[in-house]
Design a protein around this motif. Structure first.
Motif, PDB file in Angstrom:
ATOM      1  N   MET A 245       0.823  -1.203   0.000  1.00  0.00           N
ATOM      2  CA  MET A 245       0.000   0.000   0.000  1.00  0.00           C
ATOM      3  C   MET A 245       0.862   1.261   0.000  1.00  0.00           C
ATOM      4  O   MET A 245       0.382   2.346  -0.310  1.00  0.00           O
ATOM      5  CB  MET A 245      -0.917   0.001   1.224  1.00  0.00           C
ATOM      6  CG  MET A 245      -1.857  -1.184   1.314  1.00  0.00           C
ATOM      7  SD  MET A 245      -3.239  -1.062   0.182  1.00  0.00           S
ATOM      8  CE  MET A 245      -4.210   0.205   0.998  1.00  0.00           C
ATOM      9  N   ASP A 246       2.126   1.124   0.370  1.00  0.00           N
ATOM     10  CA  ASP A 246       3.047   2.258   0.423  1.00  0.00           C
ATOM     11  C   ASP A 246       3.485   2.614  -0.991  1.00  0.00           C
ATOM     12  O   ASP A 246       3.974   1.761  -1.735  1.00  0.00           O
ATOM     13  CB  ASP A 246       4.259   1.905   1.283  1.00  0.00           C
ATOM     14  CG  ASP A 246       5.138   3.109   1.575  1.00  0.00           C
ATOM     15  OD1 ASP A 246       5.674   3.696   0.612  1.00  0.00           O
ATOM     16  OD2 ASP A 246       5.304   3.457   2.758  1.00  0.00           O
ATOM     17  N   ILE A 247       3.317   3.874  -1.370  1.00  0.00           N
ATOM     18  CA  ILE A 247       3.603   4.286  -2.743  1.00  0.00           C
ATOM     19  C   ILE A 247       5.070   4.116  -3.101  1.00  0.00           C
ATOM     20  O   ILE A 247       5.419   3.867  -4.252  1.00  0.00           O
ATOM     21  CB  ILE A 247       3.144   5.751  -2.961  1.00  0.00           C
ATOM     22  CG1 ILE A 247       3.093   6.048  -4.463  1.00  0.00           C
ATOM     23  CG2 ILE A 247       4.050   6.738  -2.209  1.00  0.00           C
ATOM     24  CD1 ILE A 247       2.381   7.340  -4.790  1.00  0.00           C
ATOM     25  N   ARG A 248       5.968   4.210  -2.109  1.00  0.00           N
ATOM     26  CA  ARG A 248       7.396   4.040  -2.373  1.00  0.00           C
ATOM     27  C   ARG A 248       7.706   2.585  -2.694  1.00  0.00           C
ATOM     28  O   ARG A 248       8.439   2.276  -3.656  1.00  0.00           O
ATOM     29  CB  ARG A 248       8.201   4.521  -1.162  1.00  0.00           C
ATOM     30  CG  ARG A 248       7.990   5.998  -0.834  1.00  0.00           C
ATOM     31  CD  ARG A 248       8.471   6.341   0.562  1.00  0.00           C
ATOM     32  NE  ARG A 248       7.701   5.651   1.583  1.00  0.00           N
ATOM     33  CZ  ARG A 248       7.901   5.791   2.907  1.00  0.00           C
ATOM     34  NH1 ARG A 248       8.869   6.593   3.342  1.00  0.00           N
ATOM     35  NH2 ARG A 248       7.153   5.139   3.757  1.00  0.00           N
ATOM     36  N   SER A 249       7.147   1.679  -1.917  1.00  0.00           N
ATOM     37  CA  SER A 249       7.342   0.249  -2.170  1.00  0.00           C
ATOM     38  C   SER A 249       6.700  -0.170  -3.492  1.00  0.00           C
ATOM     39  O   SER A 249       7.270  -0.961  -4.255  1.00  0.00           O
ATOM     40  CB  SER A 249       6.740  -0.570  -1.027  1.00  0.00           C
ATOM     41  OG  SER A 249       7.390  -0.292   0.192  1.00  0.00           O
ATOM     42  N   ALA A 250       5.523   0.358  -3.764  1.00  0.00           N
ATOM     43  CA  ALA A 250       4.819   0.029  -5.000  1.00  0.00           C
ATOM     44  C   ALA A 250       5.618   0.465  -6.221  1.00  0.00           C
ATOM     45  O   ALA A 250       5.652  -0.232  -7.247  1.00  0.00           O
ATOM     46  CB  ALA A 250       3.450   0.697  -5.012  1.00  0.00           C
ATOM     47  N   THR A 251       6.297   1.595  -6.114  1.00  0.00           N
ATOM     48  CA  THR A 251       7.102   2.097  -7.231  1.00  0.00           C
ATOM     49  C   THR A 251       8.257   1.155  -7.550  1.00  0.00           C
ATOM     50  O   THR A 251       8.538   0.858  -8.716  1.00  0.00           O
ATOM     51  CB  THR A 251       7.657   3.496  -6.908  1.00  0.00           C
ATOM     52  OG1 THR A 251       6.570   4.394  -6.651  1.00  0.00           O
ATOM     53  CG2 THR A 251       8.493   4.037  -8.059  1.00  0.00           C
ATOM     54  N   ILE A 252       8.915   0.668  -6.518  1.00  0.00           N
ATOM     55  CA  ILE A 252      10.039  -0.251  -6.713  1.00  0.00           C
ATOM     56  C   ILE A 252       9.557  -1.560  -7.336  1.00  0.00           C
ATOM     57  O   ILE A 252      10.196  -2.114  -8.239  1.00  0.00           O
ATOM     58  CB  ILE A 252      10.752  -0.517  -5.372  1.00  0.00           C
ATOM     59  CG1 ILE A 252      11.394   0.772  -4.864  1.00  0.00           C
ATOM     60  CG2 ILE A 252      11.808  -1.607  -5.518  1.00  0.00           C
ATOM     61  CD1 ILE A 252      11.971   0.673  -3.462  1.00  0.00           C
TER      62      ILE A 252
END
Length: 333
Positions: A245-252
């Motif tokens: 759900m974290d946008i930073r993790s999703a980007t990776i």
């Protein structure tokens, strides 16, 4: 309208609905999860714009072949790098049994099982190519798993653990939102190039302008439904993984997945299961985060990943079974 045309168009619509319902969440699942606060139609416009560009561009540069060469090969040879899938009109006794794969896929999707649409659908049009597809797809799972282990060996403790324990600030969210939308656009385009073959296999290999407009309209409506329903049953698999759900993790996740699909797209034109690549990446990521950031991988995590892998093998078994069923129901295939 002849029976051939009816089966072609019904098969196309069913295939489009089942493939989009099952496979789209592989690419847009993290995007949906990390942007749940936004209006669904805003996300739809973004994804629909990329879909339209990739579809029309492929149709234009490839002389009507929107599959980017994944359905057209040399009919006189069976090559790993150049497979051929016959036009429906060229298949002896092409009829209602060919609607079985998308119908079965629709049923399986309702239970949230992420099976491979490539195996279920394309195998019907070229059973001999199943072995090559399985080989490439298994290679995709292993490569994605290994890449994820290496990535999270490097970033699990320094970045991912920090993301889990420290929510993004407003300033960080603005920056990562731009990065995530760029990475999602890149991933979405690579996935479409791979999976258009699973849908357009029901139409002539050279798609007419009328069929192009018709199919684009179908895609946009189905995509709108996916965004409106927030991903459906398959989305639960994405949400069950650590910090998606974290946008930073999703980007990776999105950027890593896109690079892997790009590698296999350039490797050869044989279709593959993007589902296997996606689950391989998620599996390697889960193990990498748990082990490198927290020192241990729980039995529950291993069981969850085992269930995911079992589901895709279930899809493979169903695909093989349907091929044998088709041979029983038809003659001369």
């Amino acid at each position: 309208m002849s029976q051939l045309e009816i089966v072609m168009y019904v098969g196309f619509v069913l295939s489009a609905y089942s493939v989009i319902g099952n496979d789209v969440i592989q690419t847009l699942g993290t995007f949906l999860s990390s942007n749940e606060h936004r209006k669904w139609w805003v996300l739809w416009i973004f994804a629909a714009s990329i879909l339209g560009v990739v579809l029309v561009y492929g149709w234009f540069i490839n002389g009507g072949d929107v599959s980017y060469g994944r359905l057209i090969g040399d009919p006189d040879s069976h090559s790993f790098s150049n497979p051929v899938y016959k036009n429906p009109a060229d298949i002896v006794n092409f009829g209602w049994p060919y609607l079985l794969p998308p119908i079965v896929l629709l049923i399986i999707t309702r239970y949230g099982i992420p099976v491979s649409t490539s195996f279920l659908i394309l195998t019907f049009f070229n059973p001999k190519n199943l072995e090559d597809m399985v080989y490439k797809s298994m290679s995709g799972y292993l490569v994605a798993f290994g890449v994820a282990i290496l990535i999270y060996l490097a970033i699990a403790k320094r970045l991912e653990k920090h993301f889990i324990e420290n929510p993004a600030s407003k300033k960080q969210i603005k920056l990562w939102t731009v990065l995530q939308w760029l990475s999602t656009g890149f991933l979405w385009s690579q996935w479409l190039i791979q999976d258009f073959a699973n849908i357009y296999v029901y139409l002539p290999r050279q798609v007419s302008s009328a069929n192009l407009i018709f199919s684009l309209g179908i895609f946009l409506v189905l995509l709108a439904y996916i965004f409106y329903s927030k991903g459906g049953a398959i989305q639960r698999i994405v949400k069950s993984k650590t910090n998606t759900m974290d946008i930073r993790s999703a980007t990776i996740i999105d950027f890593s997945y896109a690079l892997i699909l790009l590698f296999f797209k350039e490797l050869n034109n044989i279709p593959m299961s993007t589902t296997w690549v996606f689950l391989g990446l998620l599996a390697g990521r889960e193990i990498g985060i748990k082990y490198f950031a927290y020192g241990a991988v729980s039995n529950d995590t291993l069981k969850d990943l085992g269930k995911d892998l079992g589901k895709v093998f279930f899809g493979l078994a169903v695909s093989v079974g349907l091929v044998f069923l088709l041979r029983f129901l038809t003659v001369g295939v």
